[in-house]
Design an enzyme around this catalytic site. Structure first.
Site, PDB file in Angstrom:
ATOM      1  N   THR A 157       0.170  57.414 -28.499  1.00  0.00           N
ATOM      2  CA  THR A 157       0.690  56.475 -27.670  1.00  0.00           C
ATOM      3  C   THR A 157      -0.448  54.956 -27.726  1.00  0.00           C
ATOM      4  O   THR A 157      -0.044  54.055 -27.428  1.00  0.00           O
ATOM      5  CB  THR A 157       0.670  57.024 -26.299  1.00  0.00           C
ATOM      6  OG1 THR A 157      -0.467  57.554 -25.953  1.00  0.00           O
ATOM      7  CG2 THR A 157       2.093  57.961 -26.108  1.00  0.00           C
ATOM      8  N   THR A 158      -1.780  55.382 -27.646  1.00  0.00           N
ATOM      9  CA  THR A 158      -2.890  54.352 -27.594  1.00  0.00           C
ATOM     10  C   THR A 158      -2.547  53.602 -28.581  1.00  0.00           C
ATOM     11  O   THR A 158      -2.748  52.247 -28.466  1.00  0.00           O
ATOM     12  CB  THR A 158      -4.115  55.020 -27.326  1.00  0.00           C
ATOM     13  OG1 THR A 158      -3.966  56.263 -26.458  1.00  0.00           O
ATOM     14  CG2 THR A 158      -5.214  54.075 -26.975  1.00  0.00           C
ATOM     15  N   ASP A 207      -5.212  60.073 -22.124  1.00  0.00           N
ATOM     16  CA  ASP A 207      -3.724  60.011 -22.781  1.00  0.00           C
ATOM     17  C   ASP A 207      -3.192  58.526 -22.533  1.00  0.00           C
ATOM     18  O   ASP A 207      -2.836  58.193 -21.197  1.00  0.00           O
ATOM     19  CB  ASP A 207      -2.855  60.982 -22.243  1.00  0.00           C
ATOM     20  CG  ASP A 207      -1.501  61.346 -23.096  1.00  0.00           C
ATOM     21  OD1 ASP A 207      -1.763  61.312 -24.185  1.00  0.00           O
ATOM     22  OD2 ASP A 207      -0.477  61.571 -22.430  1.00  0.00           O
ATOM     23  N   ASP A 257       0.263  67.423 -26.667  1.00  0.00           N
ATOM     24  CA  ASP A 257       0.195  66.486 -27.981  1.00  0.00           C
ATOM     25  C   ASP A 257       0.164  67.560 -29.371  1.00  0.00           C
ATOM     26  O   ASP A 257       0.765  67.251 -30.296  1.00  0.00           O
ATOM     27  CB  ASP A 257      -1.107  65.683 -27.890  1.00  0.00           C
ATOM     28  CG  ASP A 257      -0.887  64.555 -27.099  1.00  0.00           C
ATOM     29  OD1 ASP A 257      -0.067  64.315 -26.405  1.00  0.00           O
ATOM     30  OD2 ASP A 257      -1.838  63.779 -26.913  1.00  0.00           O
TER      31      ASP A 257
HETATM   32  P1  ADP Z   1      -3.527  58.276 -29.386  1.00  0.00           P
HETATM   33  O1  ADP Z   1      -3.120  58.085 -28.147  1.00  0.00           O
HETATM   34  O2  ADP Z   1      -3.180  56.978 -30.158  1.00  0.00           O
HETATM   35  O3  ADP Z   1      -3.373  59.527 -30.226  1.00  0.00           O
HETATM   36  P2  ADP Z   1      -6.293  59.152 -29.427  1.00  0.00           P
HETATM   37  O4  ADP Z   1      -7.238  58.965 -28.379  1.00  0.00           O
HETATM   38  O5  ADP Z   1      -5.660  60.697 -29.487  1.00  0.00           O
HETATM   39  O6  ADP Z   1      -5.198  58.442 -29.341  1.00  0.00           O
HETATM   40  O7  ADP Z   1      -6.865  58.909 -31.024  1.00  0.00           O
HETATM   41  C1  ADP Z   1      -6.209  58.893 -32.221  1.00  0.00           C
HETATM   42  C2  ADP Z   1      -7.019  58.341 -33.239  1.00  0.00           C
HETATM   43  O8  ADP Z   1      -8.462  59.002 -33.434  1.00  0.00           O
HETATM   44  C3  ADP Z   1      -6.237  58.450 -34.497  1.00  0.00           C
HETATM   45  O9  ADP Z   1      -6.742  57.064 -35.231  1.00  0.00           O
HETATM   46  C4  ADP Z   1      -7.235  59.472 -35.420  1.00  0.00           C
HETATM   47  O10 ADP Z   1      -7.119  59.160 -36.648  1.00  0.00           O
HETATM   48  C5  ADP Z   1      -8.422  59.333 -34.676  1.00  0.00           C
HETATM   49  N1  ADP Z   1      -9.155  60.495 -34.900  1.00  0.00           N
HETATM   50  C6  ADP Z   1      -9.064  61.774 -34.468  1.00  0.00           C
HETATM   51  N2  ADP Z   1      -9.928  62.616 -35.034  1.00  0.00           N
HETATM   52  C7  ADP Z   1     -10.625  61.910 -35.732  1.00  0.00           C
HETATM   53  C8  ADP Z   1     -11.853  62.423 -36.237  1.00  0.00           C
HETATM   54  N3  ADP Z   1     -12.266  63.566 -36.223  1.00  0.00           N
HETATM   55  N4  ADP Z   1     -12.510  61.160 -36.940  1.00  0.00           N
HETATM   56  C9  ADP Z   1     -12.064  60.030 -36.967  1.00  0.00           C
HETATM   57  N5  ADP Z   1     -11.026  59.717 -36.297  1.00  0.00           N
HETATM   58  C10 ADP Z   1     -10.339  60.750 -35.848  1.00  0.00           C
HETATM   59 MG    MG Z   2      -3.716  61.592 -29.948  1.00  0.00          MG
END
Ligand code: ADP
Ligand code: MG
Length: 542
Positions: free
Chosen positions: A95-96, A62, A391
């Site tokens: 957040t990332t 996270d 989340d």
């Molecule tokens: P954040 O802290 O920004 O929420 P995450 O590690 O949760 O970071 O990653 C979010 C990113 O991963 C988003 O851009 C989302 O669209 C992408 N994402 C999530 N699931 C999938 C998937 N199954 N295929 C492709 N991209 C995905």
């Molecule tokens: Mg996320």
């Protein structure tokens, strides 16, 4: 002669960093923060193990948790940490993404500063780009509502895919949707979800799959006396913020007792006071007592005899939830209790969870309150479970409240990137360059997703651009197959608020950092000491 004596304006020992040098070091610090979280982005992102000064370990993916845990010294770096915090507060996910985006637009600004474009022009261009991007997001977004349970479940699942609990995400997506919809309220035509009405209770032990939603409140306490009933239907609940014990004297008092009758009378007096408390509670018809303070042995005994289910030393926050949910009132003077002070619950029950007994208060009609009981083998598992569920709850809430969603997997970012590039020439001038830079910066999201999945970022970006130029607005990266596919078909969905807020806070912070051309740090300033807390580091530049 004039001017030979230097005029000292700043105190000796003040560090000062000016002009380009200030900008370069601020941007470098911001980029370093973005780099720190990059590798965690997306379903194929890695986790980080953080060890604090005490040797405590946190394992997480996270963004905001990572940034909160690491000690950041540089003031500009701190501002980037604030981006993550804002995103977390406003949306609870993304957040990332927000931090990476902020890092990238700053990086691109640096190139422009090198080409002698004035930072205020860049800032202006960035503001225009962000505004346009927000408009485009509204256009791209599709509707979603509280009735679309399936879709909401997919939104919840998408937010959890990168987390350790990914394998159980269907179960938790389901829990998140149920919980949010249970407390969602329509107020003047708009949906509102008060997150305070959703309580997360962690109990280590058992399997992750034993986690469940409870329609009511869970208090992590057992009844004070084994002779009390374990289950009470149609409970009448007294919420007491007073000790059920005889007060110890504040000062040392000596009581002279010279014969057995006097002792008897003295003890009898104590008993009478306690009896009085219990009679008052019984008199108004209470069958359950939640005490915020202590309940002594004698009181426990009398309460047990009356068959009143009692728990003591309940947390203040739990008491507040209980008042809200049961409709009861907090009583501070037991003798003055009236039946109107009592709350109600369909069922108050003690249940064994793992090795502990917990009190479940369910069927409270007054307020909408739900609890999610999280189970898992170790503390680390339960903690990361909580962050992931948090989340999920947040994205579902954002989707229900705003009623708008977008596709993930970098699809939106590519779409925005292309659309902004189209828009830039209509602005012209040097701002155009800044808008184009902003457009390119959006590509950092799909690029990082591809990199973290071990895909070739350049090929993937090219493929994405081609798809989007052909009007395939929802094409993103399928990290399973490594192909560029329609994210709607793959159920990769996100609330619009995630991207909207990421754009807003990344832009605000980048603009703020860009406009700084002078960093004056007083001698005493040591990062960490100045932990401005809520105020954030901006204050240091005011
Ligand atoms: P954040 O802290 O920004 O929420 P995450 O590690 O949760 O970071 O990653 C979010 C990113 O991963 C988003 O851009 C989302 O669209 C992408 N994402 C999530 N699931 C999938 C998937 N199954 N295929 C492709 N991209 C995905
Ligand atoms: Mg996320």
């Amino acid at each position: 002669m004039m001017g030979t004596t230097p005029i000292l304006v700043l105190k000796e020992g003040t560090r000062r960093d000016r002009g380009r040098s200030a900008q370069t070091s601020n941007i470098a610090a911001a980029k370093a923060i973005a780099d720190a979280v990059r590798s965690t982005l997306g379903p194929r992102g890695m986790d980080k193990m953080l060890v604090d000064g005490m040797g405590d370990v946190v394992i997480t993916n996270d963004g905001v948790t990572i940034l909160k845990e690491i000690d950041v010294e540089h003031p500009a770096a701190k501002m980037l940490v604030e981006v993550a915090k804002t995103q977390d507060q406003e949306v609870g996910d993304g957040t990332t993404t927000a931090v990476i985006l902020a890092g990238e637009i700053l990086k691109r600004a640096e190139d422009m500063v090198e080409q002698k474009i004035h930072p205020t022009v860049i800032a202006q261009g960035y503001r225009m780009a962000a505004e346009k991007a927000t408009e485009l997001l509204e256009e791209l977004a599709e509707k979603v509502g509280p009735k679309d349970k399936d879709t909401l479940g997919k939104i919840a699942a998408t937010s959890m895919i990168s987390k350790a609990i990914s394998a159980n995400r269907e179960q938790f997506a389901d829990l998140a949707v149920k919980a949010v919809l249970r407390v969602a309220e329509e107020v003047a035509g708009a949906w509102q979800v008060d997150e305070d009405n959703i309580q997360i209770v962690k109990k280590q032990g058992g399997a992750v799959t034993d986690s469940e939603m409870v329609d009511g409140i869970i208090v992590d306490k057992e009844r004070v006396h084994t002779a009390m009933p374990t289950r009470l239907e149609k409970a009448k609940v007294a919420l007491v913020n007073a000790a059920l014990e005889v007060k110890k004297t504040e000062f040392d008092a000596r009581i002279q007792i010279s014969n057995p009758e006097q002792l008897q009378a003295f003890l009898g007096e104590e008993e009478n006071i306690i009896r009085g408390f219990v009679d008052a509670l019984k008199g108004v018809g209470a069958t359950v007592v939640f005490g915020q303070k202590g309940i002594d042995d004698m009181a426990q005994h009398f309460l047990a005899k009356e068959g009143i289910y009692t728990i003591r030393r309940v947390k203040k926050s739990d008491m507040e939830k209980l008042t809200k949910a049961t409709g009861g009132r907090l009583v501070t003077k037991i003798q003055a209790i009236s039946s109107a002070d009592l709350g109600t619950a369909e069922l108050v029950e003690e249940r064994k969870i793992g090795n502990d007994d917990m009190t479940f208060v369910t069927g409270c009609k007054e307020a909408k309150a739900v609890s999610i009981l999280l189970r898992g083998g170790t503390e680390h598992v339960v903690d990361e479970l909580e962050r992931s569920l948090d989340d999920a709850l947040n994205v579902v809430r954002a989707a229900v409240e705003d009623g708008k969603m977008l596709t993930g997997g970098g699809s939106v970012h590519i779409e925005l990137s292309l659309a902004l590039r189209d828009y830039a020439p209509s602005v012209g001038g040097r701002e155009q360059m800044a808008i184009e830079a902003f457009a390119s910066a959006f590509e950092v999201v799909p690029r990082t997703l591809a990199e973290n999945a071990g895909l070739d970022p350049i090929d993937t970006l090219l493929e994405l651009r081609t798809a989007h130029t052909k009007g395939r607005k929802h094409h993103g990266i399928d990290l399973e197959s490594g192909k560029v596919l329609d994210m709607r078909k793959l159920d990769v969905l996100e609330p619009m608020r995630v991207t909207k807020q990421a754009v807003a806070s990344a832009t605000d912070t980048a603009v703020m950092i860009l406009r700084i051309d002078d960093v004056i740090a007083s001698k005493g300033f040591k990062a960490g000491e100045g932990e401005a807390g809520e105020g954030g580091p901006e204050g240091e530049f005011d």
